[in-house]
Design an enzyme around this catalytic site. Structure first.
Site, PDB file in Angstrom:
ATOM      1  N   ASN A  12       0.853  -1.183   0.000  1.00 62.63           N
ATOM      2  CA  ASN A  12       0.000   0.000   0.000  1.00 62.63           C
ATOM      3  C   ASN A  12       0.892   1.238   0.000  1.00 62.63           C
ATOM      4  O   ASN A  12       1.504   1.568   1.010  1.00 62.63           O
ATOM      5  CB  ASN A  12      -0.883  -0.052   1.266  1.00 62.63           C
ATOM      6  CG  ASN A  12      -1.763   1.162   1.419  1.00 62.63           C
ATOM      7  OD1 ASN A  12      -1.833   2.018   0.529  1.00 62.63           O
ATOM      8  ND2 ASN A  12      -2.447   1.250   2.549  1.00 62.63           N
ATOM      9  N   LYS A  14       0.096   4.308  -0.319  1.00 59.94           N
ATOM     10  CA  LYS A  14      -0.537   5.502   0.293  1.00 59.94           C
ATOM     11  C   LYS A  14      -0.257   6.735  -0.583  1.00 59.94           C
ATOM     12  O   LYS A  14      -0.102   6.594  -1.793  1.00 59.94           O
ATOM     13  CB  LYS A  14      -0.071   5.658   1.745  1.00 59.94           C
ATOM     14  CG  LYS A  14      -0.252   4.343   2.528  1.00 59.94           C
ATOM     15  CD  LYS A  14      -0.066   4.485   4.006  1.00 59.94           C
ATOM     16  CE  LYS A  14      -0.248   3.120   4.662  1.00 59.94           C
ATOM     17  NZ  LYS A  14      -0.161   3.171   6.116  1.00 59.94           N
ATOM     18  N   HIS A  96      -9.519   0.926   5.025  1.00 59.68           N
ATOM     19  CA  HIS A  96      -8.231   1.169   5.690  1.00 59.68           C
ATOM     20  C   HIS A  96      -8.445   2.093   6.884  1.00 59.68           C
ATOM     21  O   HIS A  96      -9.264   3.014   6.829  1.00 59.68           O
ATOM     22  CB  HIS A  96      -7.226   1.768   4.708  1.00 59.68           C
ATOM     23  CG  HIS A  96      -5.846   1.776   5.266  1.00 59.68           C
ATOM     24  ND1 HIS A  96      -5.419   2.744   6.140  1.00 59.68           N
ATOM     25  CD2 HIS A  96      -4.820   0.896   5.132  1.00 59.68           C
ATOM     26  CE1 HIS A  96      -4.177   2.466   6.507  1.00 59.68           C
ATOM     27  NE2 HIS A  96      -3.790   1.356   5.910  1.00 59.68           N
ATOM     28  N   GLU A  98      -6.810   4.505   7.976  1.00 60.73           N
ATOM     29  CA  GLU A  98      -6.619   5.941   7.709  1.00 60.73           C
ATOM     30  C   GLU A  98      -7.889   6.549   7.117  1.00 60.73           C
ATOM     31  O   GLU A  98      -8.209   7.718   7.366  1.00 60.73           O
ATOM     32  CB  GLU A  98      -5.390   6.143   6.809  1.00 60.73           C
ATOM     33  CG  GLU A  98      -4.113   5.937   7.623  1.00 60.73           C
ATOM     34  CD  GLU A  98      -2.931   5.356   6.869  1.00 60.73           C
ATOM     35  OE1 GLU A  98      -2.921   5.393   5.616  1.00 60.73           O
ATOM     36  OE2 GLU A  98      -2.009   4.853   7.535  1.00 60.73           O
ATOM     37  N   GLU A 166      -5.331  -5.138  10.525  1.00 58.77           N
ATOM     38  CA  GLU A 166      -4.298  -4.137  10.762  1.00 58.77           C
ATOM     39  C   GLU A 166      -4.598  -3.386  12.058  1.00 58.77           C
ATOM     40  O   GLU A 166      -5.381  -2.427  12.049  1.00 58.77           O
ATOM     41  CB  GLU A 166      -4.264  -3.137   9.608  1.00 58.77           C
ATOM     42  CG  GLU A 166      -3.993  -3.779   8.265  1.00 58.77           C
ATOM     43  CD  GLU A 166      -3.476  -2.758   7.259  1.00 58.77           C
ATOM     44  OE1 GLU A 166      -2.312  -2.872   6.866  1.00 58.77           O
ATOM     45  OE2 GLU A 166      -4.210  -1.833   6.905  1.00 58.77           O
ATOM     46  N   GLY A 172       2.396   2.165  10.707  1.00 65.85           N
ATOM     47  CA  GLY A 172       3.309   3.290  10.531  1.00 65.85           C
ATOM     48  C   GLY A 172       4.006   3.715  11.810  1.00 65.85           C
ATOM     49  O   GLY A 172       4.628   4.775  11.862  1.00 65.85           O
ATOM     50  N   SER A 212       3.461  -2.173  10.331  1.00 67.93           N
ATOM     51  CA  SER A 212       4.913  -2.202  10.543  1.00 67.93           C
ATOM     52  C   SER A 212       5.581  -3.522  10.160  1.00 67.93           C
ATOM     53  O   SER A 212       6.565  -3.930  10.776  1.00 67.93           O
ATOM     54  CB  SER A 212       5.253  -1.806  11.983  1.00 67.93           C
ATOM     55  OG  SER A 212       4.818  -0.479  12.231  1.00 67.93           O
TER      56      SER A 212
HETATM   57  P1  PGA Z   1       2.849   0.224   7.581  1.00 70.95           P
HETATM   58  O1  PGA Z   1       1.370   0.381   6.965  1.00 70.95           O
HETATM   59  O2  PGA Z   1       3.406  -1.059   7.005  1.00 70.95           O
HETATM   60  O3  PGA Z   1       3.585   1.429   7.111  1.00 70.95           O
HETATM   61  O4  PGA Z   1       2.688   0.140   9.056  1.00 70.95           O
HETATM   62  C1  PGA Z   1       0.537  -0.721   6.796  1.00 70.95           C
HETATM   63  C2  PGA Z   1      -0.788  -0.301   6.190  1.00 70.95           C
HETATM   64  O5  PGA Z   1      -1.292   0.770   6.554  1.00 70.95           O
HETATM   65  O6  PGA Z   1      -1.346  -1.024   5.346  1.00 70.95           O
END
Ligand code: PGA
Length: 256
Positions: A12, A14, A96, A98, A166, A172, A212
């Site tokens: 992803n 983003k 997601h 976010e 997740e 992140g 992560s």
């Molecule tokens: P990250 O994001 O690997 O940077 O923690 C994962 C995601 O949001 O799918």
């Protein structure tokens, strides 16, 4: 019960990158040696989808990071499932955290989006996951089951859905869930599918972990029996690291 689906790794991207870095990443992925028995999908920002679809090796499928909730039309700034399909994208990431927590998308809207995308021929990476305060309050499964139910109430079938668990506190942050923490929730999700959808759906649906994941921790996570792959953010922006994560499927296989 364990999963029977093929290992799946999604990247992803983003809202990261520019024309130059996207070109470099596509080149790195085209050059990488990837194990065969893994489904690999990348999700670039909308504006680079066409470039990636035209330049990335067909071994890797392409996803959008969102789609409009219904038929396209007068919805400024949105992109419809029909348009993604027209471009040649095969997948869309929905739900997601976010989008849930920064953009305010509700379970109900996300369920509708998933149903609309599936009905228009896209496959869906359906994300779920709890906030830190929800975990600390002992509500992890309650939250995840509520999010799952919203998908289940809306979608026509689970055949083209991959579930991405997740935990929001791990995204992140560099604070990866331990393999045991992830396994525990993945097993609960699979049981929920068995109890609320069907035993067949529970065994066939891929349940992937995100938060992560990196080239150093993916092999340990992949060993867990209910972890069927990963959704990777930051580490998917570096071709060699993403390839290492994809190839962590090796730690899933019994030693030869
Ligand atoms: P990250 O994001 O690997 O940077 O923690 C994962 C995601 O949001 O799918």
């Amino acid at each position: 019960m364990t999963g029977t689906g093929k290992f799946f790794v999604g990247g992803n991207w983003k809202a990261n990158g520019n024309k130059e870095s996207v070109k470099k990443l596509v080149q790195e992925l085209n050059d990488a040696k990837l194990e065969d028995d893994v489904d690999v999908v990348v999700a670039p920002p909308y504006i680079y989808l066409d470039y990636v679809l035209n330049n990335l090796n067909k071994r890797v499928e392409v996803s959008a990071q969102n789609s409009w909730v219904g038929k396209g039309g007068a919805f400024t700034g949105e992109i419809s499932a029909e348009q993604l399909k027209d471009l040649g994208a095969q997948w869309v990431i929905l739900g997601h955290s976010e989008r849930r927590h920064i953009l305010g998308e509700t379970n109900e809207t996300i369920g509708k989006k998933a149903a609309y995308a599936l009905n228009n021929g896209l496959k869906v990476i359906a994300c779920i996951g709890e906030l830190l305060e929800e975990r600390e309050a002992g509500k992890t499964t309650e939250v995840c089951f509520g999010q799952l139910k919203a998908y289940a109430d809306a979608v026509p079938s689970w055949k083209d859905i991959v579930i991405a668990y997740e935990p929001v506190w791990a995204i992140g942050t560099g604070k990866v869930a331990t393999p045991q923490q992830a396994q525990e929730v993945h097993a609960e999700i699979r049981k929920w599918l068995a109890d609320n959808v069907s035993a067949e759906t529970a065994s066939e649906t891929r349940i992937i972990y995100g938060g992560s994941v990196n080239a150093a921790n993916s092999a340990e996570l992949a060993k867990q029996e209910d972890i069927d792959g990963f959704l990777v953010g930051g580490a998917s922006l570096k071709g060699p690291d993403f390839a290492t994560i994809i190839n962590s499927v090796r730690s899933k296989k019994p030693a030869a």
